[in-house]
Design an enzyme around this catalytic site. Structure first.
Site, PDB file in Angstrom:
ATOM      1  CG  HIS A 308      -2.077   0.928   1.053  1.00 36.12           C
ATOM      2  ND1 HIS A 308      -2.004   2.280   1.350  1.00 36.12           N
ATOM      3  CD2 HIS A 308      -3.311   0.709   0.554  1.00 36.12           C
ATOM      4  CE1 HIS A 308      -3.160   2.828   1.051  1.00 36.12           C
ATOM      5  NE2 HIS A 308      -3.969   1.921   0.565  1.00 36.12           N
ATOM      6  CG  ASP A 366      -8.405  -4.240  -2.978  1.00 39.05           C
ATOM      7  OD1 ASP A 366      -9.602  -4.080  -2.699  1.00 39.05           O
ATOM      8  OD2 ASP A 366      -7.695  -3.351  -3.463  1.00 39.05           O
TER       9      ASP A 366
HETATM   10  N1  CMC Z   1       4.405  -7.405  -4.982  1.00 35.94           N
HETATM   11  C1  CMC Z   1       5.759  -7.372  -5.100  1.00 35.94           C
HETATM   12  N2  CMC Z   1       6.514  -6.264  -4.922  1.00 35.94           N
HETATM   13  C2  CMC Z   1       5.866  -5.126  -4.587  1.00 35.94           C
HETATM   14  C3  CMC Z   1       4.471  -5.086  -4.432  1.00 35.94           C
HETATM   15  C4  CMC Z   1       3.734  -6.272  -4.643  1.00 35.94           C
HETATM   16  N3  CMC Z   1       2.412  -6.284  -4.488  1.00 35.94           N
HETATM   17  N4  CMC Z   1       4.090  -3.835  -4.118  1.00 35.94           N
HETATM   18  C5  CMC Z   1       5.216  -3.105  -4.058  1.00 35.94           C
HETATM   19  N5  CMC Z   1       6.295  -3.898  -4.347  1.00 35.94           N
HETATM   20  C6  CMC Z   1       7.703  -3.476  -4.333  1.00 35.94           C
HETATM   21  C7  CMC Z   1       8.032  -2.679  -5.577  1.00 35.94           C
HETATM   22  O1  CMC Z   1       8.534  -3.505  -6.604  1.00 35.94           O
HETATM   23  C8  CMC Z   1       9.067  -1.710  -5.057  1.00 35.94           C
HETATM   24  O2  CMC Z   1      10.305  -2.376  -4.988  1.00 35.94           O
HETATM   25  P1  CMC Z   1      11.688  -1.553  -5.228  1.00 35.94           P
HETATM   26  O3  CMC Z   1      11.743  -0.532  -4.125  1.00 35.94           O
HETATM   27  O4  CMC Z   1      12.739  -2.595  -5.115  1.00 35.94           O
HETATM   28  O5  CMC Z   1      11.579  -0.934  -6.583  1.00 35.94           O
HETATM   29  C9  CMC Z   1       8.623  -1.444  -3.606  1.00 35.94           C
HETATM   30  O6  CMC Z   1       7.862  -2.600  -3.221  1.00 35.94           O
HETATM   31  C10 CMC Z   1       7.765  -0.197  -3.454  1.00 35.94           C
HETATM   32  O7  CMC Z   1       6.711  -0.269  -4.428  1.00 35.94           O
HETATM   33  P2  CMC Z   1       6.075   0.996  -5.124  1.00 35.94           P
HETATM   34  O8  CMC Z   1       5.392   0.577  -6.373  1.00 35.94           O
HETATM   35  O9  CMC Z   1       7.091   2.087  -5.219  1.00 35.94           O
HETATM   36  O10 CMC Z   1       5.015   1.423  -4.024  1.00 35.94           O
HETATM   37  P3  CMC Z   1       3.767   2.354  -4.245  1.00 35.94           P
HETATM   38  O11 CMC Z   1       3.490   2.976  -2.950  1.00 35.94           O
HETATM   39  O12 CMC Z   1       3.972   3.250  -5.419  1.00 35.94           O
HETATM   40  O13 CMC Z   1       2.615   1.314  -4.668  1.00 35.94           O
HETATM   41  C11 CMC Z   1       0.808  -0.201  -4.616  1.00 35.94           C
HETATM   42  C12 CMC Z   1       1.608   0.859  -3.831  1.00 35.94           C
HETATM   43  C13 CMC Z   1      -0.454  -0.529  -3.811  1.00 35.94           C
HETATM   44  C14 CMC Z   1       0.366   0.358  -5.961  1.00 35.94           C
HETATM   45  C15 CMC Z   1       1.703  -1.463  -4.790  1.00 35.94           C
HETATM   46  O14 CMC Z   1       2.058  -1.998  -3.538  1.00 35.94           O
HETATM   47  C16 CMC Z   1       0.993  -2.525  -5.647  1.00 35.94           C
HETATM   48  O15 CMC Z   1       1.069  -2.461  -6.890  1.00 35.94           O
HETATM   49  N6  CMC Z   1       0.301  -3.530  -4.997  1.00 35.94           N
HETATM   50  C17 CMC Z   1      -0.455  -4.509  -5.740  1.00 35.94           C
HETATM   51  C18 CMC Z   1      -1.797  -3.921  -6.144  1.00 35.94           C
HETATM   52  C19 CMC Z   1      -2.763  -3.785  -4.984  1.00 35.94           C
HETATM   53  O16 CMC Z   1      -2.943  -4.720  -4.203  1.00 35.94           O
HETATM   54  N7  CMC Z   1      -3.407  -2.622  -4.902  1.00 35.94           N
HETATM   55  C20 CMC Z   1      -4.465  -2.364  -3.911  1.00 35.94           C
HETATM   56  C21 CMC Z   1      -4.081  -1.296  -2.940  1.00 35.94           C
HETATM   57  S1  CMC Z   1      -5.239  -1.229  -1.556  1.00 35.94           S
HETATM   58  C22 CMC Z   1      -6.735  -0.711  -2.249  1.00 35.94           C
HETATM   59  C23 CMC Z   1      -6.717   0.623  -2.913  1.00 35.94           C
HETATM   60  O17 CMC Z   1      -6.182   1.577  -2.362  1.00 35.94           O
HETATM   61  O18 CMC Z   1      -7.269   0.728  -4.011  1.00 35.94           O
END
Ligand code: CMC
Length: 431
Positions: A308, A366
């Site tokens: 998240h 989710d």
């Molecule tokens: N699986 C594997 N690696 C992950 C994941 C994941 N689900 N989420 C983040 N990472 C890693 C990512 O690769 C990155 O690694 P590095 O620092 O080595 O590059 C690190 O963790 C930080 O990720 P980020 O993309 O910079 O983090 P963010 O805050 O921009 O993204 C997120 C948050 C929710 C989009 C992301 O965690 C994600 O894509 N999760 C899967 C989709 C999901 O479940 N979304 C629902 C969120 S809750 C409901 C809502 O708010 O809608």
């Protein structure tokens, strides 16, 4: 918003600029950069808004490190266990918990608006039967502006109020109609003797050929899913609604924009993507393969339902839903379902894996909502529409707050331009 005695000093090309600091009632201080361009001629750069407060708000507060979510100050776990969805809607919209009389009046107003204009039925019939219900929802909610002309004037507080109640009341009907249309069953009219969640289940699962009784445990679980998704401060879809409405666009168009944004798999589309991922994994022995893929920098695969932007410790909504998931699965006698075995094992494996621990990735709301909705009999394509109908109150509360704010300005971000500088047009025969 109170300006503090504190200020930040920015030194640029030998000049110093004092930037005022505001203190929120909770959360980090905020540096006010509104006059920065006028005074210093520079912009700030923050793609993804990781450090930027886009507005001030009194509705919802999240402490991502503590894993805390408060609506108007009330913790989400207390609201989920002691309150119910329509009461939380009232709280979000009007700022305080209602008295018994206020709640009764609000429930009556919402209930009286649950039917949609009969001509909207024809509008649905223009969609292909295999359209994703989110596609139908975006279209039909946007089209509400063509049906409800008397609640389009955003400068009129009474019309704003009517639009808010209409959206909260009609979204379950529209979402249920999108579902019925996709499975080729007749639309089911709302029933005003049922509560909000039970009525939604009735409109989705009853058929004219036989009587349908809503199981109270399922409607309670549905109500909890709605409550837990009701608002989440300035997330992508809410910010989309605010940006769309900053131009003065009508509320139905703005909520349609929010629904479109929510659909993405990184946001509300994650519940569908999560269930599809669990199905693709299929059996517990394949979990290590998917964990390895999620950790591989060269593979775009992510564990859906994990991580998240704001919560870096725990998602308080997920905690509550995990408990609901156990209740619903036990009631339905599906605890041994292979999909759930995969979900449970995946959760444990990821929670104990150094990669996920170090990056603070844990199951989000989710992960569990999809499991519950699947057990209730919803197809995966309905998961995100259910998120949309619950989030409508959050969007509309934030919209009302923004419109009523005298400081409301059209949203117009700046950019860091990295393209070509000015150059002369080259005739086609000379390229
Ligand atoms: N699986 C594997 N690696 C992950 C994941 C994941 N689900 N989420 C983040 N990472 C890693 C990512 O690769 C990155 O690694 P590095 O620092 O080595 O590059 C690190 O963790 C930080 O990720 P980020 O993309 O910079 O983090 P963010 O805050 O921009 O993204 C997120 C948050 C929710 C989009 C992301 O965690 C994600 O894509 N999760 C899967 C989709 C999901 O479940 N979304 C629902 C969120 S809750 C409901 C809502 O708010 O809608």
């Amino acid at each position: 918003m109170t300006e503090t005695q504190k200020s930040a000093t920015l030194t640029l090309n030998g000049e110093s600029y004092e930037l005022p600091i505001f203190s929120p009632t909770a959360g980090p201080d905020v540096v006010d950069i509104r006059k920065l361009y006028a005074q210093a001629g520079v912009f700030t750069y923050d793609p993804g808004f990781t450090s930027t407060a886009s507005c001030d708000s009194t509705i919802t507060y999240i402490d991502g490190d503590k894993g805390e979510l408060l609506h108007r100050g009330y913790p989400i776990d207390q609201l989920a266990s002691k309150s119910h969805y329509l009461e939380v809607c009232y709280l979000l919209l009007y700022g305080e918990l209602p008295t018994a009389a206020q709640l009764e009046d609000f429930e009556t107003r919402v209930t009286r608006h649950t039917m949609v204009h009969e001509q909207m039925h024809n509008f649905f019939r223009g969609f292909r039967r295999d359209a994703h219900p989110m596609a139908t929802l975006v279209g039909v909610v946007g089209a509400m502006s063509a049906f409800y002309h008397d609640s389009l004037d955003v400068s009129d507080p009474w019309q704003r109020e009517v639009a808010a109640v209409r959206l909260i009341a009609k979204l379950p009907t529209i979402a249920a109609m999108a579902y019925k249309y996709s499975v080729g069953q007749p639309f089911v009219y709302p029933r005003n003797d049922l509560d909000y969640a039970a009525n939604f289940l009735h409109m989705c699962f009853s058929v004219p050929a036989e009587e349908y009784h809503v199981n109270p445990i399922l409607s309670r679980a549905m109500d909890r899913i709605l409550t837990l998704h009701a608002d989440h401060e300035q997330n992508a879809s809410t910010s989309t609604v605010r940006l769309a409405s900053s131009s003065g666009a009508n509320p139905f168009a703005c909520i349609a924009a929010g629904i479109a944004c929510l659909w993405g798999p990184a946001h509300g589309g994650a519940n569908q993507a999560c269930l599809e991922m669990l199905k693709e994994i299929g059996t517990v022995d394949r979990i290590p393969e998917y964990i390895a893929r999620a950790k591989d920098k060269n593979d775009p695969f992510r564990l859906m339902g994990f991580g998240h932007r704001v919560y870096k410790n725990t998602d308080p909504r997920a905690k509550v839903l995990k408990q609901s998931a156990d209740e619903v699965l036990e009631l339905l006698g599906v605890e041994d379902n292979p999909l759930l075995q995969v979900a449970k094992e995946l959760e444990q494996t990821a929670l104990n894996d150094p990669y996920f621990i170090e990056k603070k990735l844990f199951p989000n709301v989710d992960f569990y909502s999809g499991i519950i909705l699947e057990a209730m009999g919803f197809p995966t394509s309905m998961f995100t529409p259910i998120f949309a109908l619950s989030r409508t109150v959050g969007w509309i509360s934030q919209w009302k707050e923004m419109i009523a704010d005298p400081q409301n300005k059209i949203g117009r971000p700046r950019q860091l331009y990295l393209g070509e500088t000015k150059r002369d047009y080259v005739d086609i025969e000379q390229r």
